[in-house]
Enzyme design. Sequence first.
Site, PDB file in Angstrom:
ATOM      1  N   PHE A  82       0.736  -1.033   0.146  1.00 36.40           N
ATOM      2  CA  PHE A  82       0.034  -0.018  -0.035  1.00 36.40           C
ATOM      3  C   PHE A  82       0.872   1.252  -0.108  1.00 36.40           C
ATOM      4  CE2 PHE A  82      -2.870   3.227   1.647  1.00 36.40           C
ATOM      5  CZ  PHE A  82      -3.847   2.986   0.937  1.00 36.40           C
ATOM      6  N   ARG A 122     -12.809  -3.044  -8.210  1.00 38.64           N
ATOM      7  CA  ARG A 122     -12.587  -3.649  -7.029  1.00 38.64           C
ATOM      8  C   ARG A 122     -13.945  -3.876  -6.569  1.00 38.64           C
ATOM      9  NH1 ARG A 122      -8.740  -2.037  -2.202  1.00 38.64           N
ATOM     10  NH2 ARG A 122     -10.471  -0.555  -1.828  1.00 38.64           N
ATOM     11  N   ASP A 162       1.211  -5.561   7.356  1.00 42.71           N
ATOM     12  CA  ASP A 162       0.003  -4.623   7.387  1.00 42.71           C
ATOM     13  C   ASP A 162      -1.252  -5.645   7.140  1.00 42.71           C
ATOM     14  OD1 ASP A 162      -2.063  -3.010   6.480  1.00 42.71           O
ATOM     15  OD2 ASP A 162      -0.536  -1.762   5.648  1.00 42.71           O
ATOM     16  N   TYR A 206     -11.407   0.452  10.180  1.00 43.82           N
ATOM     17  CA  TYR A 206     -12.559   1.029   9.364  1.00 43.82           C
ATOM     18  C   TYR A 206     -13.078  -0.097   8.386  1.00 43.82           C
ATOM     19  CZ  TYR A 206      -8.741   3.364   7.169  1.00 43.82           C
ATOM     20  OH  TYR A 206      -7.976   3.734   6.410  1.00 43.82           O
ATOM     21  N   LYS A 207     -12.200  -1.102   7.767  1.00 42.35           N
ATOM     22  CA  LYS A 207     -12.697  -1.896   6.808  1.00 42.35           C
ATOM     23  C   LYS A 207     -13.466  -2.861   7.291  1.00 42.35           C
ATOM     24  CE  LYS A 207      -8.501  -0.587   4.426  1.00 42.35           C
ATOM     25  NZ  LYS A 207      -8.906   0.417   3.510  1.00 42.35           N
TER      26      LYS A 207
END
Length: 445
Positions: free
Chosen positions: A154, A405, A231, A256-257
């Site tokens: 990322f 996605r 990560d 938050y995902k």
Amino acid sequence: MTASPRANDADRREPSDGASAGDADRRDTPVDHLANARSADRADPLASFRERFVIDDGDLIYLDGNSLGRLPTATGDRLRHAVDVEWGSELIRGWDRWIDLGRETGDLIAEIVGAQPGEIVVSDSTSVNLFKLASAALDARRGRTVIVTDDDNFPTDKYVLQGLAAARGLDLRVIPTDIDDGLRRDDVAAAIGPDTALVCLSHVAYRSGAIADIAGITAAAHTVGALMMWDLCHSAGSVPVGLTSANVDLAVGCTYKHLNGGPGAPAFLYVRADLQPILRSPIWGWFAQRDQFAMGASYDPVETVDRFLVGSPPILSGYAAREGARVSAEAGIDAIAAKARALTAYAVELLDAWLVDDGFRLASPRDPTRRGAQITLHHPKAWQICQALKAADVIPDFRTPDRLRLGFAPLYTRFVDVYEGLRRLREVMTSHAYDGFSAHRGRVT
């Protein structure tokens, strides 16, 4: 285990969920697809968890829970109590219960990612936590000159590591990665050696959803004496991680995902128990101090994971993170991952049956055990298609280069949602609705 419905064409037709008989295209809606999706939903052991989320958006198909999870119904009540009672009435006395919120939530997350109590604390953002842990790891491996990451990690991870390498005069070694199929253990083993201080990678690739071999890669890093940091932003709450079983040194992740902590919710960091007294945060803050309220003149950090705390923790967003993690912990990561595999397998079947002739290509591993709770589709007009889907009340997201996605959050995504989302995608392609949207990308994708 949730079974994936087979995508078989049939002669009979009926409208999909959310569409009336008048506006359904009976020629394009094979009943076997829909019947199999409904059957899988009836057999879904996690079906009742959908009721634990705020879903009042009618015909909307939400396929972006891997960017921002839905709002748990309990979160609103918890925040209202925190605001009206704890802040409104208790005022400063609220710190008697707030002071340990980050560690209490960390212990909940530990259940989900396979760590031990006392190894995870919630604090700061993923980027800040990555900086703190990477700095501590480099300090613990002084004399070694190489940091290793990969080119599909990322971006913020790469930027933080670039900054650390530049500030310390170290070499950042970047491994070339197949952005569809993900990073392999052999790629990492070939890039590391006795000069490697830290290896920092993502467990689930943000772009493709490819799952890395966490145990094998961690073992390879340890073979050369390097510290290993993962990560977990796209892993936590979607796939088993097994930090303890893989003997992972360090990890960071967001809430938050798939943990449904809300926009901007605080992140978490993990430090294996035996490393906690050894590693030292580069930011010396008073929440890491041994006798915090003695207000001592000299820094004397505790020997627990709390030594990576800095300043006052976020309480309101911290409560939201705890409520989201609580739902995932209750559901159990094995059941969540089983449904994720089934949802993505069903989506791939629909892709193969409906969309390959429209120029789509699967840009994720085809093996469902090698991907997280998403699939990624490559198409030259992916940006425009993404905008057309949003106009059709389907929310995916876009990632470069030319990738659509689709995230399937197992706690609230149904098989009929996967069906309907891809049915509408097929309609977008058949009607060429995407041609009405500019190819110029906006800031938020």
